[in-house]
Design a protein around this motif. Sequence first.
Motif, PDB file in Angstrom:
ATOM      1  N   MET A 198       0.960  -1.141   0.101  1.00 30.80           N
ATOM      2  CA  MET A 198       0.072  -0.208  -0.076  1.00 30.80           C
ATOM      3  C   MET A 198       0.740   1.183  -0.195  1.00 30.80           C
ATOM      4  SD  MET A 198      -2.620  -1.382  -0.044  1.00 30.80           S
ATOM      5  CE  MET A 198      -3.726  -0.051  -0.085  1.00 30.80           C
ATOM      6  N   ASN A 199       1.995   1.297   0.786  1.00 27.46           N
ATOM      7  CA  ASN A 199       2.704   2.419   0.930  1.00 27.46           C
ATOM      8  C   ASN A 199       3.418   2.462  -0.460  1.00 27.46           C
ATOM      9  OD1 ASN A 199       2.397   3.023   3.582  1.00 27.46           O
ATOM     10  ND2 ASN A 199       4.157   1.763   4.329  1.00 27.46           N
ATOM     11  N   SER A 200       3.864   1.497  -1.162  1.00 35.68           N
ATOM     12  CA  SER A 200       4.644   1.782  -2.465  1.00 35.68           C
ATOM     13  C   SER A 200       3.578   2.440  -3.411  1.00 35.68           C
ATOM     14  CB  SER A 200       5.066   0.391  -2.804  1.00 35.68           C
ATOM     15  OG  SER A 200       6.418   0.250  -2.289  1.00 35.68           O
ATOM     16  N   LEU A 201       2.466   1.555  -3.516  1.00 31.78           N
ATOM     17  CA  LEU A 201       1.495   2.299  -4.415  1.00 31.78           C
ATOM     18  C   LEU A 201       1.256   3.631  -4.069  1.00 31.78           C
ATOM     19  CD1 LEU A 201      -1.284  -0.762  -4.507  1.00 31.78           C
ATOM     20  CD2 LEU A 201       0.108   0.145  -6.397  1.00 31.78           C
ATOM     21  N   LYS A 202       1.024   4.088  -2.827  1.00 34.31           N
ATOM     22  CA  LYS A 202       0.791   5.511  -2.516  1.00 34.31           C
ATOM     23  C   LYS A 202       1.943   6.316  -2.927  1.00 34.31           C
ATOM     24  CE  LYS A 202       0.708   6.420   1.773  1.00 34.31           C
ATOM     25  NZ  LYS A 202       0.419   6.387   3.363  1.00 34.31           N
ATOM     26  N   TYR A 203       3.118   5.930  -2.576  1.00 32.99           N
ATOM     27  CA  TYR A 203       4.307   6.971  -3.037  1.00 32.99           C
ATOM     28  C   TYR A 203       4.490   6.791  -4.447  1.00 32.99           C
ATOM     29  CZ  TYR A 203       5.745   5.376   1.746  1.00 32.99           C
ATOM     30  OH  TYR A 203       5.709   5.150   3.129  1.00 32.99           O
ATOM     31  N   SER A 204       4.224   5.714  -5.143  1.00 34.49           N
ATOM     32  CA  SER A 204       4.601   5.587  -6.620  1.00 34.49           C
ATOM     33  C   SER A 204       3.651   6.429  -7.288  1.00 34.49           C
ATOM     34  CB  SER A 204       4.774   4.303  -7.013  1.00 34.49           C
ATOM     35  OG  SER A 204       5.568   3.493  -6.326  1.00 34.49           O
ATOM     36  N   SER A 205       2.402   6.454  -6.837  1.00 38.96           N
ATOM     37  CA  SER A 205       1.276   7.012  -7.709  1.00 38.96           C
ATOM     38  C   SER A 205       1.507   8.749  -7.447  1.00 38.96           C
ATOM     39  CB  SER A 205      -0.098   6.827  -6.867  1.00 38.96           C
ATOM     40  OG  SER A 205      -0.307   5.046  -7.034  1.00 38.96           O
ATOM     41  N   LEU A 206       1.767   9.210  -6.257  1.00 37.00           N
ATOM     42  CA  LEU A 206       2.301  10.289  -6.241  1.00 37.00           C
ATOM     43  C   LEU A 206       3.170  10.719  -7.017  1.00 37.00           C
ATOM     44  CD1 LEU A 206       1.795  10.963  -2.244  1.00 37.00           C
ATOM     45  CD2 LEU A 206       0.606  12.333  -3.918  1.00 37.00           C
ATOM     46  N   ALA A 207       4.245   9.946  -6.977  1.00 37.70           N
ATOM     47  CA  ALA A 207       5.466  10.450  -7.902  1.00 37.70           C
ATOM     48  C   ALA A 207       5.268  10.317  -9.217  1.00 37.70           C
ATOM     49  CB  ALA A 207       6.766   9.029  -7.510  1.00 37.70           C
ATOM     50  N   MET A 208       4.457   9.578  -9.692  1.00 35.04           N
ATOM     51  CA  MET A 208       4.065   9.458 -11.158  1.00 35.04           C
ATOM     52  C   MET A 208       3.232  10.602 -11.600  1.00 35.04           C
ATOM     53  SD  MET A 208       1.471   6.698 -13.075  1.00 35.04           S
ATOM     54  CE  MET A 208       0.122   7.353 -12.218  1.00 35.04           C
ATOM     55  N   LEU A 209       2.476  11.123 -10.597  1.00 32.95           N
ATOM     56  CA  LEU A 209       1.550  12.415 -10.858  1.00 32.95           C
ATOM     57  C   LEU A 209       2.527  13.630 -10.848  1.00 32.95           C
ATOM     58  CD1 LEU A 209      -1.671  11.812  -8.616  1.00 32.95           C
ATOM     59  CD2 LEU A 209      -1.449  11.801 -11.126  1.00 32.95           C
ATOM     60  N   VAL A 210       3.327  13.492 -10.184  1.00 24.80           N
ATOM     61  CA  VAL A 210       4.567  14.655  -9.962  1.00 24.80           C
ATOM     62  C   VAL A 210       5.112  14.888 -11.325  1.00 24.80           C
ATOM     63  CG1 VAL A 210       6.481  15.838  -8.772  1.00 24.80           C
ATOM     64  CG2 VAL A 210       4.537  15.009  -7.578  1.00 24.80           C
ATOM     65  N   CYS A 211       5.745  13.477 -11.679  1.00 26.11           N
ATOM     66  CA  CYS A 211       6.576  13.281 -12.852  1.00 26.11           C
ATOM     67  C   CYS A 211       5.769  13.896 -14.086  1.00 26.11           C
ATOM     68  CB  CYS A 211       6.862  11.880 -13.221  1.00 26.11           C
ATOM     69  SG  CYS A 211       8.282  11.266 -12.010  1.00 26.11           S
ATOM     70  N   ILE A 212       4.553  13.369 -14.072  1.00 24.11           N
ATOM     71  CA  ILE A 212       3.902  13.923 -15.465  1.00 24.11           C
ATOM     72  C   ILE A 212       3.504  15.458 -15.276  1.00 24.11           C
ATOM     73  CG2 ILE A 212       1.733  13.855 -16.581  1.00 24.11           C
ATOM     74  CD1 ILE A 212       3.273  11.456 -17.326  1.00 24.11           C
ATOM     75  N   ALA A 213       3.058  15.870 -14.196  1.00 25.24           N
ATOM     76  CA  ALA A 213       2.920  17.370 -14.088  1.00 25.24           C
ATOM     77  C   ALA A 213       3.892  18.283 -14.433  1.00 25.24           C
ATOM     78  CB  ALA A 213       2.108  17.674 -12.609  1.00 25.24           C
ATOM     79  N   ILE A 214       5.202  17.714 -14.014  1.00 24.35           N
ATOM     80  CA  ILE A 214       6.349  18.336 -14.167  1.00 24.35           C
ATOM     81  C   ILE A 214       6.974  18.142 -15.568  1.00 24.35           C
ATOM     82  CG2 ILE A 214       8.457  18.887 -13.502  1.00 24.35           C
ATOM     83  CD1 ILE A 214       7.359  18.891 -10.649  1.00 24.35           C
ATOM     84  N   GLY A 215       6.996  16.885 -15.967  1.00 24.90           N
ATOM     85  CA  GLY A 215       7.573  16.296 -16.991  1.00 24.90           C
ATOM     86  C   GLY A 215       7.160  16.863 -18.295  1.00 24.90           C
ATOM     87  N   LEU A 216       5.671  16.987 -18.405  1.00 24.22           N
ATOM     88  CA  LEU A 216       5.122  17.402 -19.799  1.00 24.22           C
ATOM     89  C   LEU A 216       5.516  18.851 -19.931  1.00 24.22           C
ATOM     90  CD1 LEU A 216       3.411  17.184 -22.200  1.00 24.22           C
ATOM     91  CD2 LEU A 216       1.324  17.256 -20.808  1.00 24.22           C
ATOM     92  N   PRO A 217       5.322  19.878 -19.038  1.00 21.77           N
ATOM     93  CA  PRO A 217       5.851  21.202 -19.255  1.00 21.77           C
ATOM     94  C   PRO A 217       7.268  21.485 -19.384  1.00 21.77           C
ATOM     95  CG  PRO A 217       4.558  20.967 -17.361  1.00 21.77           C
ATOM     96  CD  PRO A 217       4.707  19.758 -17.735  1.00 21.77           C
TER      97      PRO A 217
END
Lengths: 354, 554
Positions: B342-361
Amino acid sequence: MVKLEIQGISKSYTPGQPVLKPIDLTITPGEFFFLLGPSGCGKSTLLRIIAGFIKPDSGSILFDSHNVTTLPPEKRDAAMVFQNYALWPHMTVFENVAFGLETRDIRGEIKRNRVMTALEMVKLADLAERKPASLSGGQQQRVALARAIAVKPKMLLLDEPLSNLDAKLRDSMRFELWRICKDSGLTAVYVTHDRKEALSMADRIAVIHNGLIEQLGLPEDLYRTPNSRFSAEFLGNANFFPATVKTIEKDSCIIETPFAVLKAVIPAMPVRPGLKCTAMIRPEFLSFTTVSAGENIFEAELHTGAFLGEVSLWNIIANDLFLTLCELRPASRKKGSVVKIAVAPENIVLLPEA
Amino acid sequence: MKPFRVLTIVVLTVFFSVFMVLPLYTVVSQGLDPAIIGEALASPVYQTGLFNAFKIAIVTTCLVFLISLPLAMLYDRFEFPGKTMVNMLMMLPMILPPFVGALGFQQIFGHYGVLNSALQYFSIAPVDWLGGEGRFYAVCLIEALHLYPILYLNLVTALANVDPSLDEAARNLGAGRLRRFLKITLPLIRPGIFAGGSIVLIWSFTELGTPLMLGYNTVTTVQIFNGITELETNPLPYALVVIMLLLSAGLYSFSRLALGSNGSAQMMKGSTGTVTRTLKYYQAWLCSGVFALITFCAVLPHMALTFGAFGLDWYGSVLPKSYTMMHFENALSHEIVIPSIMNSLKYSSLAMLVCIAIGLPAALLIVRWRPKGWQLFDVMIMMPLAVPGIIMAFGYLSMCARNPWLNQIFDPIANPTLLLAAAYAMRRLPYVVRAVAAGLEQTPETLEEAARNLGASSWMTLRRIVVPLIGANLVVGALFAFSFSMLEVSDSLILAQKSAFYPITKAIFELSQILGEGSYIACAFGLWAMAFLACTLLTASILLGKKLGSLFKF
């Protein structure tokens, strides 16, 4: 239909190397206007400045006297047909054409009707549900055109729209493109390096050279009476030779050339007796004649020839000067024979000395 | 400048300042004391650690070259059976973090492991494979078998870009095979060698998980890890991190100097593609055999892990004596397993969202907008690939320890969720930006201009044109960010300090330390992780095809 005014537009990408030197130009409403020039002359840059993709270093762009220089591309209403068509591969033909209407909040039946009208205009209504990748080059080009005219823009900008088509398709598309633009009644600016395209379709042409307008005028005028060696060469094949003005008459002048004394019409540039200049004759304005002597008739030796079907191109030598002659309805001739050549005074153009 | 572009620049600047510059600055300011560095360098234990880290890096990189270069040449030059599957197979070693692979490796080379059991079957005395220097070579071998796909993919891309006429011209002038390879091919693929080789070199120099799992403790990374508990009283770990950072930068600069010129690559634009040769029947099968053999060796730890996960009483025999699902049941019933998932899913989902939100721009900034100084952002975005994970993780820890205001938000002891998510995002951002940038570079800008020209706003162009066109790349970027975050090692081992916040990798490590059933439960858990990453890489490979290699470049 809008009037386009280009006032003192200039652009440099690297300091000291201007792509466009200050250019002034007015394009009248409904005009099919061509920017013609070789690669790197600045014509596409000028078109992209009109579209709003490039900011000029100086000058203004006016649509119907309204300054649009600082407006972003999406606010200019000058639809463009791109060289590579720029069709969105993830959308169908219908969706591509409808996109511009959606940005203008045109929806529902009106959108559908407008899209289908545009597609019918380019004869592609049957392919509305196809993806661009499944269309031929010519069909893609027509979709790009439909997409541009569907929004009923103030102006149509065409960036070498036929350059990616093969020669045969290009020929057939020329008339179709001209017809659609004229039917739509749009002011159009068309960029090309293909002189045949420009000469066959344009209302007016601006020949661009080194970021400047070299010559501006009607296609026939440009072809018949170019004002520079560059324009003459760019618009078609030409024979150039040195000439000296001997005397000036009422509407003509007598010039001395290496192979004959010829009569030419007074050119646009100022002339005076003794002026050294360059004379230009298009190959098709030289003709074989059976008259042995007279005004503007000279002797030459038939050197080599190339039979091209409807015409033959002959290389002739007149007093050690090689000239090219284009003969319509070619006759059988013997190489090495001495022939008589005629040229009309109005077909000799005097240009500034190179 | 448009507000969205300004916002992108501000967000990138803040993100990199807090999660890249500040942690590095904190570590460097703490550790860049000549007296402490001198003390660390004078210590025979630390000297040995550094020497071993270097040895691991050099030997691993050499092994990777020995494996990758012939494979890439075979792939580039010849047609052979199964060639279409090869690039997919090459990704197999990457579906398991090497430190989990070490579990399988121990099952094979342990004193009572598969190999010794096989030897005993033939009445040959068992060998202590992992004793003495054996442990060192085990670390190198595991890392090499995990990392060679990175260099292989870079080499295949580089070779595909070499215009065959360049080789033909040399052949036409009488150059033999070896001469052509040394004088023409090798110089032309230098950028590819650098791109892949430098990642392998620095990765193996700073790898923490594998030596830790194999109990090879006299190496700097493990020494830093062990020093974390006494961080408040002992400044030497800081000095070790600074030394490691400087050496990593030195290794990177050295490899860039030696290999990094891309002048040749510039000249190769517009190349016509590779011309492959058809081999004789047996030669073609021999080629396939080489690929099969290397792949078999590379997946041996994975196979052992699988047997370990299902095996019962796998001790002193080539294969387990019987099979069971018990380890999976035990794994699921263990108190740290479910929370760690559960922790990994939480951390990784957050990380993925940050990556996309920052990576695309960010990708738009470096590919499309290119404001003044965009190169700085390009370098910053790629920095996490060059800065070792353990150094970053250590930096985060000390950043929080030294800045109370940051500790209030990111406190790794109270709740490391935000810190781990940000740390994961920072580590995976280069992959996301690379994936999105590759999509943007392959999409003609005129498609966006056409939309703008028809009246679409920047936002509408992004939503209706850009995102659908680079959708596959975005998905791949997100998949990479998510799945690699799920199996992130350095940050997880160092930043998650309470068992309630353990992510999967830390849980696997902790389980493997439990005597008796521990390693089997860890194997079962590791198998799940392997299957997860396999699915991700398979999806990415299908979506990106041949361009997959471009994600593993500096």
